[in-house]
Scaffold this motif. Sequence first.
Motif, PDB file in Angstrom:
ATOM      1  N   ARG A 101       0.843  -1.191   0.000  1.00 47.15           N
ATOM      2  CA  ARG A 101       0.000   0.000   0.000  1.00 47.15           C
ATOM      3  C   ARG A 101       0.888   1.255   0.000  1.00 47.15           C
ATOM      4  NH1 ARG A 101      -1.882  -3.659   3.549  1.00 47.15           N
ATOM      5  NH2 ARG A 101      -0.886  -2.572   5.284  1.00 47.15           N
ATOM      6  N   VAL A 102       0.601   2.158  -0.934  1.00 46.95           N
ATOM      7  CA  VAL A 102       1.433   3.340  -1.137  1.00 46.95           C
ATOM      8  C   VAL A 102       0.595   4.610  -0.937  1.00 46.95           C
ATOM      9  CG1 VAL A 102       2.927   4.594  -2.740  1.00 46.95           C
ATOM     10  CG2 VAL A 102       2.856   2.080  -2.796  1.00 46.95           C
ATOM     11  N   ASP A 103       1.131   5.539  -0.175  1.00 51.86           N
ATOM     12  CA  ASP A 103       0.546   6.871  -0.017  1.00 51.86           C
ATOM     13  C   ASP A 103       1.568   7.862  -0.566  1.00 51.86           C
ATOM     14  OD1 ASP A 103      -0.340   9.374   0.814  1.00 51.86           O
ATOM     15  OD2 ASP A 103      -1.089   8.646   2.737  1.00 51.86           O
ATOM     16  N   ALA A 104       1.371   8.281  -1.811  1.00 52.97           N
ATOM     17  CA  ALA A 104       2.294   9.209  -2.474  1.00 52.97           C
ATOM     18  C   ALA A 104       1.625  10.573  -2.594  1.00 52.97           C
ATOM     19  CB  ALA A 104       2.669   8.680  -3.862  1.00 52.97           C
ATOM     20  N   ASP A 127      -3.718   8.683   9.660  1.00 50.74           N
ATOM     21  CA  ASP A 127      -4.524   8.554   8.460  1.00 50.74           C
ATOM     22  C   ASP A 127      -4.853   7.114   8.120  1.00 50.74           C
ATOM     23  OD1 ASP A 127      -5.924   9.100   6.194  1.00 50.74           O
ATOM     24  OD2 ASP A 127      -4.356  10.204   5.190  1.00 50.74           O
ATOM     25  N   GLU A 128      -3.943   6.405   7.481  1.00 49.88           N
ATOM     26  CA  GLU A 128      -4.238   5.065   6.996  1.00 49.88           C
ATOM     27  C   GLU A 128      -3.050   4.148   7.208  1.00 49.88           C
ATOM     28  OE1 GLU A 128      -3.228   4.385   2.629  1.00 49.88           O
ATOM     29  OE2 GLU A 128      -4.378   6.236   2.577  1.00 49.88           O
ATOM     30  N   ASP A 129      -3.265   2.862   6.945  1.00 48.63           N
ATOM     31  CA  ASP A 129      -2.210   1.874   7.210  1.00 48.63           C
ATOM     32  C   ASP A 129      -1.442   1.526   5.946  1.00 48.63           C
ATOM     33  OD1 ASP A 129      -4.333   0.623   6.010  1.00 48.63           O
ATOM     34  OD2 ASP A 129      -4.185  -1.221   7.189  1.00 48.63           O
ATOM     35  N   ALA A 130      -0.795   2.514   5.357  1.00 50.23           N
ATOM     36  CA  ALA A 130       0.028   2.275   4.174  1.00 50.23           C
ATOM     37  C   ALA A 130       1.362   1.658   4.589  1.00 50.23           C
ATOM     38  CB  ALA A 130       0.251   3.565   3.403  1.00 50.23           C
ATOM     39  N   ASP A 131       2.032   1.072   3.607  1.00 51.77           N
ATOM     40  CA  ASP A 131       3.382   0.549   3.833  1.00 51.77           C
ATOM     41  C   ASP A 131       4.445   1.592   3.494  1.00 51.77           C
ATOM     42  OD1 ASP A 131       2.632  -2.304   4.414  1.00 51.77           O
ATOM     43  OD2 ASP A 131       1.831  -2.172   2.377  1.00 51.77           O
ATOM     44  N   ILE A 132       4.133   2.448   2.503  1.00 56.10           N
ATOM     45  CA  ILE A 132       5.064   3.467   2.041  1.00 56.10           C
ATOM     46  C   ILE A 132       4.377   4.828   2.055  1.00 56.10           C
ATOM     47  CG2 ILE A 132       6.365   4.334   0.050  1.00 56.10           C
ATOM     48  CD1 ILE A 132       6.791   1.425  -0.792  1.00 56.10           C
ATOM     49  N   TYR A 133       5.024   5.816   2.670  1.00 58.14           N
ATOM     50  CA  TYR A 133       4.581   7.212   2.632  1.00 58.14           C
ATOM     51  C   TYR A 133       5.710   8.016   1.992  1.00 58.14           C
ATOM     52  CZ  TYR A 133       1.211   5.630   6.136  1.00 58.14           C
ATOM     53  OH  TYR A 133       0.224   4.939   6.811  1.00 58.14           O
ATOM     54  N   VAL A 134       5.436   8.652   0.854  1.00 60.02           N
ATOM     55  CA  VAL A 134       6.507   9.353   0.147  1.00 60.02           C
ATOM     56  C   VAL A 134       5.989  10.678  -0.398  1.00 60.02           C
ATOM     57  CG1 VAL A 134       5.999   8.078  -1.995  1.00 60.02           C
ATOM     58  CG2 VAL A 134       8.252   9.150  -1.682  1.00 60.02           C
ATOM     59  N   GLU A 147       9.018   0.724  13.000  1.00 57.85           N
ATOM     60  CA  GLU A 147       8.069  -0.305  13.414  1.00 57.85           C
ATOM     61  C   GLU A 147       6.970   0.354  14.238  1.00 57.85           C
ATOM     62  OE1 GLU A 147       7.913  -4.628  15.718  1.00 57.85           O
ATOM     63  OE2 GLU A 147       9.840  -3.728  15.160  1.00 57.85           O
ATOM     64  N   MET A 148       5.729   0.150  13.818  1.00 54.89           N
ATOM     65  CA  MET A 148       4.587   0.755  14.480  1.00 54.89           C
ATOM     66  C   MET A 148       4.141  -0.089  15.677  1.00 54.89           C
ATOM     67  SD  MET A 148       4.146   3.483  12.732  1.00 54.89           S
ATOM     68  CE  MET A 148       2.468   4.119  12.887  1.00 54.89           C
ATOM     69  N   PRO A 149       3.313   0.476  16.565  1.00 59.74           N
ATOM     70  CA  PRO A 149       2.861  -0.277  17.740  1.00 59.74           C
ATOM     71  C   PRO A 149       2.150  -1.583  17.401  1.00 59.74           C
ATOM     72  CG  PRO A 149       2.417   2.051  18.044  1.00 59.74           C
ATOM     73  CD  PRO A 149       2.896   1.882  16.639  1.00 59.74           C
ATOM     74  N   ASP A 150       1.501  -1.639  16.229  1.00 56.59           N
ATOM     75  CA  ASP A 150       0.804  -2.866  15.855  1.00 56.59           C
ATOM     76  C   ASP A 150       1.721  -3.868  15.155  1.00 56.59           C
ATOM     77  OD1 ASP A 150       1.205  -1.661  13.424  1.00 56.59           O
ATOM     78  OD2 ASP A 150      -0.915  -1.512  12.873  1.00 56.59           O
ATOM     79  N   GLY A 151       3.015  -3.558  15.063  1.00 58.46           N
ATOM     80  CA  GLY A 151       3.974  -4.479  14.471  1.00 58.46           C
ATOM     81  C   GLY A 151       4.272  -4.230  13.007  1.00 58.46           C
ATOM     82  N   ARG A 152       3.517  -3.329  12.364  1.00 59.48           N
ATOM     83  CA  ARG A 152       3.777  -3.034  10.957  1.00 59.48           C
ATOM     84  C   ARG A 152       5.108  -2.303  10.816  1.00 59.48           C
ATOM     85  NH1 ARG A 152       0.837   0.724   8.595  1.00 59.48           N
ATOM     86  NH2 ARG A 152       0.178   1.628  10.580  1.00 59.48           N
ATOM     87  N   ILE A 153       5.806  -2.601   9.726  1.00 59.72           N
ATOM     88  CA  ILE A 153       7.004  -1.848   9.360  1.00 59.72           C
ATOM     89  C   ILE A 153       6.602  -0.877   8.262  1.00 59.72           C
ATOM     90  CG2 ILE A 153       9.353  -1.955   8.464  1.00 59.72           C
ATOM     91  CD1 ILE A 153       9.095  -3.276  11.164  1.00 59.72           C
ATOM     92  N   ILE A 154       6.786   0.407   8.498  1.00 57.45           N
ATOM     93  CA  ILE A 154       6.431   1.412   7.495  1.00 57.45           C
ATOM     94  C   ILE A 154       7.694   2.121   7.023  1.00 57.45           C
ATOM     95  CG2 ILE A 154       4.113   1.752   8.431  1.00 57.45           C
ATOM     96  CD1 ILE A 154       5.174   4.398   9.631  1.00 57.45           C
ATOM     97  N   HIS A 155       7.605   2.654   5.805  1.00 62.13           N
ATOM     98  CA  HIS A 155       8.731   3.329   5.178  1.00 62.13           C
ATOM     99  C   HIS A 155       8.287   4.737   4.791  1.00 62.13           C
ATOM    100  CE1 HIS A 155      10.998  -0.479   4.781  1.00 62.13           C
ATOM    101  NE2 HIS A 155       9.777  -0.972   4.750  1.00 62.13           N
ATOM    102  N   HIS A 192       6.706 -11.111   1.886  1.00 55.25           N
ATOM    103  CA  HIS A 192       5.645 -10.265   2.444  1.00 55.25           C
ATOM    104  C   HIS A 192       5.341 -10.631   3.890  1.00 55.25           C
ATOM    105  CE1 HIS A 192       2.386 -13.335   2.346  1.00 55.25           C
ATOM    106  NE2 HIS A 192       3.117 -13.831   1.375  1.00 55.25           N
ATOM    107  N   ASP A 193       5.665 -11.877   4.305  1.00 56.25           N
ATOM    108  CA  ASP A 193       5.406 -12.293   5.683  1.00 56.25           C
ATOM    109  C   ASP A 193       6.569 -11.947   6.619  1.00 56.25           C
ATOM    110  OD1 ASP A 193       7.161 -14.029   4.477  1.00 56.25           O
ATOM    111  OD2 ASP A 193       6.301 -15.849   5.356  1.00 56.25           O
ATOM    112  N   ASN A 194       7.617 -11.321   6.076  1.00 54.79           N
ATOM    113  CA  ASN A 194       8.749 -10.868   6.875  1.00 54.79           C
ATOM    114  C   ASN A 194       8.903  -9.377   6.615  1.00 54.79           C
ATOM    115  OD1 ASN A 194      11.283 -10.158   7.908  1.00 54.79           O
ATOM    116  ND2 ASN A 194      12.160 -12.174   7.499  1.00 54.79           N
ATOM    117  N   SER A 195       8.300  -8.568   7.478  1.00 55.66           N
ATOM    118  CA  SER A 195       8.158  -7.135   7.207  1.00 55.66           C
ATOM    119  C   SER A 195       9.474  -6.429   6.940  1.00 55.66           C
ATOM    120  CB  SER A 195       7.438  -6.457   8.381  1.00 55.66           C
ATOM    121  OG  SER A 195       6.154  -6.978   8.547  1.00 55.66           O
TER     122      SER A 195
END
Length: 221
Positions: A101-104, A127-134, A147-155, A192-195
């Motif tokens: 998921r990308v938020d550009a 806002d939302e649970d994107a993987d990439i914010y650029v 690493e977010m509190p819910d365990g997601r890795i975001i960039h 994808h299963d290894n953030s």
Amino acid sequence: MKKTPNCYAVNIGDTADNWPWGSRLIAQYANNDVSKATERKLARWFLEDSGIPWIVWLEGNHDHMDGGFVQYLRAINADVIPMVDWRARFRLVFPGDVECRVDAAHNHKGHSMWNPLHGQTRAAHMDEDADIYVAGHHHTWALMTQEMPDGRIIHMARARGYKYIDDHAHRHGFYEQQHGASIMFVIRPKHHDNSIKFIRSFADVEDGCEYLNIVRKKDGK
């Protein structure tokens, strides 16, 4: 990029300086070897003939400084590349229903003199649970993986752009960065299963392409 398989691009906006007619900014063309007419020709080349496989073009504030520029780009967009005003949120879907998921955005809301990624951090938390914010816009670059509190890795990233000849930074006491004109993300659907392995960011496109070629062979694709 056009020599690297499976490499795609997003234009983050401000394709041209596009100083508007009738404003004081039109005088900036006196310091630029590119005329307003040539500016449009280069924009057309970048869109149609550069060989870059575009996913989406964003429209920044400079693109809208001349009301006819955006209409010109959309009119010549024969390949129907999505052109979106300011911000595009989309999913990259890979075989096996793997999503990135990308938020550009040309820029995300929020500013800090100490944190060039403040807007991207704000979007990630509010806002939302994107993987990439650029984003782009500020002519500075930065990268951060968190690493977010819910365990997601975001960039989160900001691309500097290619505007190196400008007296604004000098006159106002800002330093002019020399790297990060474009930002590249390498996405490995197999992981994808290894953030932490799923996405990796680079401040140099050539370096990112070299890494992409290595992991494509390693991942068998």
